[in-house]
Structures are given as C-alpha cells and as structure tokens.
Design a protein around this motif. Structure first.
Motif, PDB file in Angstrom:
ATOM      1  N   UNK A   1      56.084 -38.882  31.377  1.00 13.65           N
ATOM      2  CA  UNK A   1      56.752 -37.599  31.623  1.00 13.65           C
ATOM      3  C   UNK A   1      57.932 -37.358  30.710  1.00 13.65           C
ATOM      4  N   UNK A   2      58.497 -38.423  30.142  1.00 13.93           N
ATOM      5  CA  UNK A   2      59.635 -38.280  29.236  1.00 13.93           C
ATOM      6  C   UNK A   2      59.246 -37.626  27.919  1.00 13.93           C
ATOM      7  N   UNK A   3      57.959 -37.336  27.707  1.00 15.98           N
ATOM      8  CA  UNK A   3      57.535 -36.588  26.514  1.00 15.98           C
ATOM      9  C   UNK A   3      57.181 -35.136  26.839  1.00 15.98           C
ATOM     10  N   UNK A   4      57.311 -34.732  28.100  1.00 13.39           N
ATOM     11  CA  UNK A   4      56.864 -33.398  28.496  1.00 13.39           C
ATOM     12  C   UNK A   4      57.870 -32.326  28.057  1.00 13.39           C
ATOM     13  N   UNK A   5      57.340 -31.232  27.539  1.00 15.24           N
ATOM     14  CA  UNK A   5      58.124 -30.025  27.274  1.00 15.24           C
ATOM     15  C   UNK A   5      57.309 -28.844  27.781  1.00 15.24           C
ATOM     16  N   UNK A   6      57.912 -28.019  28.627  1.00 14.94           N
ATOM     17  CA  UNK A   6      57.213 -26.905  29.269  1.00 14.94           C
ATOM     18  C   UNK A   6      57.791 -25.568  28.819  1.00 14.94           C
ATOM     19  N   UNK A   7      56.913 -24.584  28.708  1.00 11.53           N
ATOM     20  CA  UNK A   7      57.370 -23.217  28.510  1.00 11.53           C
ATOM     21  C   UNK A   7      58.066 -22.743  29.777  1.00 11.53           C
ATOM     22  N   UNK A   8      58.900 -21.700  29.693  1.00  8.62           N
ATOM     23  CA  UNK A   8      59.534 -21.185  30.911  1.00  8.62           C
ATOM     24  C   UNK A   8      58.524 -20.785  31.980  1.00  8.62           C
ATOM     25  N   UNK A   9      57.396 -20.184  31.590  1.00  5.89           N
ATOM     26  CA  UNK A   9      56.400 -19.770  32.585  1.00  5.89           C
ATOM     27  C   UNK A   9      55.788 -20.969  33.292  1.00  5.89           C
ATOM     28  N   UNK A  10      55.454 -22.020  32.524  1.00  7.42           N
ATOM     29  CA  UNK A  10      54.881 -23.219  33.140  1.00  7.42           C
ATOM     30  C   UNK A  10      55.910 -23.880  34.053  1.00  7.42           C
TER      31      UNK A  10
END
Length: 302
Positions: free
Chosen positions: A152-161
């Motif tokens: 999870x330390x590699x996750x980047x999400x868009x604002x919508x996600x």
C-alpha cells in the motif's frame, strides 16, 4: 510560473522513530510536485511524537490529534476518514520506514493521466540483500478478492478514487473488519470498475526489519505463515469480507458474481471448493499462484 501539482501523503506511524526521519526526508524531497504530509500516530511510546513535533515546524506537515487505534489497518482507516485532502491532484499512502525515490510521485502522477489509481513494484531491503518484489502481473477479473495490488505504500489515487474509498470507509459496516487497508483500497477501486495501473518499475526502498507489520512475502517463514493462515480458514474468511465490501460498490453482473463468491468463501465443503476451482483463473495475477491455489483446492487444504 505554473503551480506544481499537490499530492497529499497519508502517513501512519507507531513507534517508528528509528526510521521515520529518513522516510519524511525522502517525501519532502520529491521532485516536481508539492507535498502535504498528514500524519496519524497510533499511541507511540518511543521518540516518534517528539520527532514528529520537530518536523511539524515545516508547514508541509500536518499532525492529526494522536489516538490509540491498535493496528496499522485501523490507523490508515482513520487517515482515510479524517485527513484533509482539499486541493490535492492525488492522494498517496506512506509507511513510516521506507525511502522513496525522489521522482516517485512525479512519475505516478503521469500514470494517473490514464488511470484512476496506480501502484508499483518495490525493492525489499534486508540487512544483507536487496530483492525486487514483482507485483506487476496482468490483472485478472477478480484478483482483488484474494490479493492487493502490492504494498500500500506505493498507492497513489486520483481524487475521485479516493473519495469513493473514503465513502466506503465511512459507511460500510465491515470496513474495519477488512484484513488490511491496501487490500481494501484495491478491491473498492477495482470493484467499482475504475482503472488501476501497476508499474513494474520499483519506486521505493521497502525496508524489512523485525517491526514490520506485514513486510515482504519472501522466505520460508513467510510461506509457512501464509500456509497456516490458509489451512485455518482465516484467509478465506478475510477474502469473504473483502468480496462482500466489493459487492456493495459493484453494479449489475459484477455485484452478483461478488455476492456469490463471498458465499463460497464462507463455506468449507467439497462443492464450494470445486466451484472455486472452476473460477481460479480469475482470482490470482501470478500463474504460479493460480496453480498453487488450484492444488490447495483439490487437496482440500484451502
């Protein structure tokens, strides 16, 4: 001069003073983006609170009121629920003990132009060696029920996600019972039909030490732990929770498949195992893990 994109980084801490300074420095040194780090501390009793107080003099760091959450999962859920993310071009997750490549966020923001969420491979750093952890196999239709997209330390999400995940965390009665925040996040985004990209290029040094909550699935000890969890039925029950949560954000046929899959995972009988066996190709990204899962189903181990 055009403003640089803002990435809000959600950082969960607990007794991490030995490594936290290096982690914070690597986040603050990210190229071509602005960062705001939001920190939630889970009752640290070492030097972590003092270290954080010192770093909080930097206006890019915001400390939420410290609490007692009892697990990394609960602490990250607190961040997802409560962290201010207004104005962010993306929201990233961070452990307390890694070191980020300085171009990590800039590269992943580029990938978000054609995806709703992204993750990446990592280099697991042991005392005596460095090992690539490869999670970038092609995604399968329902792989998110049995596995995360990687650390999870590699996750980047868009604002919508992120807003979808936040809604689930705030409203779904089983969110707290999910096994880990990263698995939950991946399942929610995928079940909703959003696009997730897994980058084969590693973006962080993923430090391995005695205090890791999960860590790298490398070596016989990790394999033994995973096998014990599968034989006990614990892994199936966790996957059933994930499938039920995912079904509540899915629509149409996808929702029906997830509801049925959750029910199968709750059962421990030959008919359920044979039904799962027929769909094993959709449940794991890595071919060797599909073969292993099929074997355990046939033997009645899982």
């Amino acid at each position: 001069m055009q403003d640089r994109p803002l990435v809000v980084v959600l950082l969960a801490t607990h007794n991490g003073a030995a490594f936290l300074g290096e982690q914070l420095d690597s986040i603050l040194a990210q190229r071509d983006v602005d960062v705001r780090i939001v920190v939630s501390d889970d009752g640290s009793t070492d030097a972590t609170p003092a270290l954080l107080a010192g770093y909080a003099a930097d206006p890019r760091i915001e400390l939420l009121p410290a609490g007692a959450y009892g697990s990394a999962h609960a602490n990250f859920l607190r961040l997802i629920r409560d962290a201010p993310v207004e104005g962010a071009a993306a929201i990233a997750f961070s452990d307390q003990d890694d070191v980020w490549n300085d171009e990590r966020l800039a590269k992943q923001l580029e990938q978000l132009e054609t995806a709703d969420a992204v993750s990446a491979n990592v280099i697991a750093v042991f005392e005596d060696r460095r090992v690539l952890l490869d999670k970038a196999q092609p995604q399968r239709e329902l792989d998110f029920v049995l596995e995360s997209a990687g650390p999870g330390c590699t996750f980047v999400l868009s604002p919508a996600a992120f807003e979808l995940v936040r809604h689930v965390v705030r409203t779904d009665p089983e969110a707290g019972a999910a096994p880990m925040h990263d698995w939950l996040v991946y399942a929610v985004v995928r079940a909703a039909g959003m696009r997730w990209h897994i980058d084969p290029a590693p973006v962080i040094d993923y430090r391995q030490h005695a205090s890791n909550v999960t860590g790298a699935n490398v070596g016989w000890r990790q394999a033994r732990t995973r096998l014990q969890r599968m034989r006990s039925g614990g892994f199936r029950r966790q996957a059933a929770v994930v499938a039920r949560i995912a079904s509540r954000v899915a629509e149409g046929d996808a929702r029906a498949r997830l509801v049925a899959l959750a029910a199968l995972l709750e059962r421990d009988d030959a008919r359920a195992r044979l039904t799962l066996l027929r769909g094993v190709g959709s449940l794991r990204r890595r071919a060797s893990e599909r073969v292993a899962l099929a074997g355990m189903l046939l033997l009645g181990v899982w």
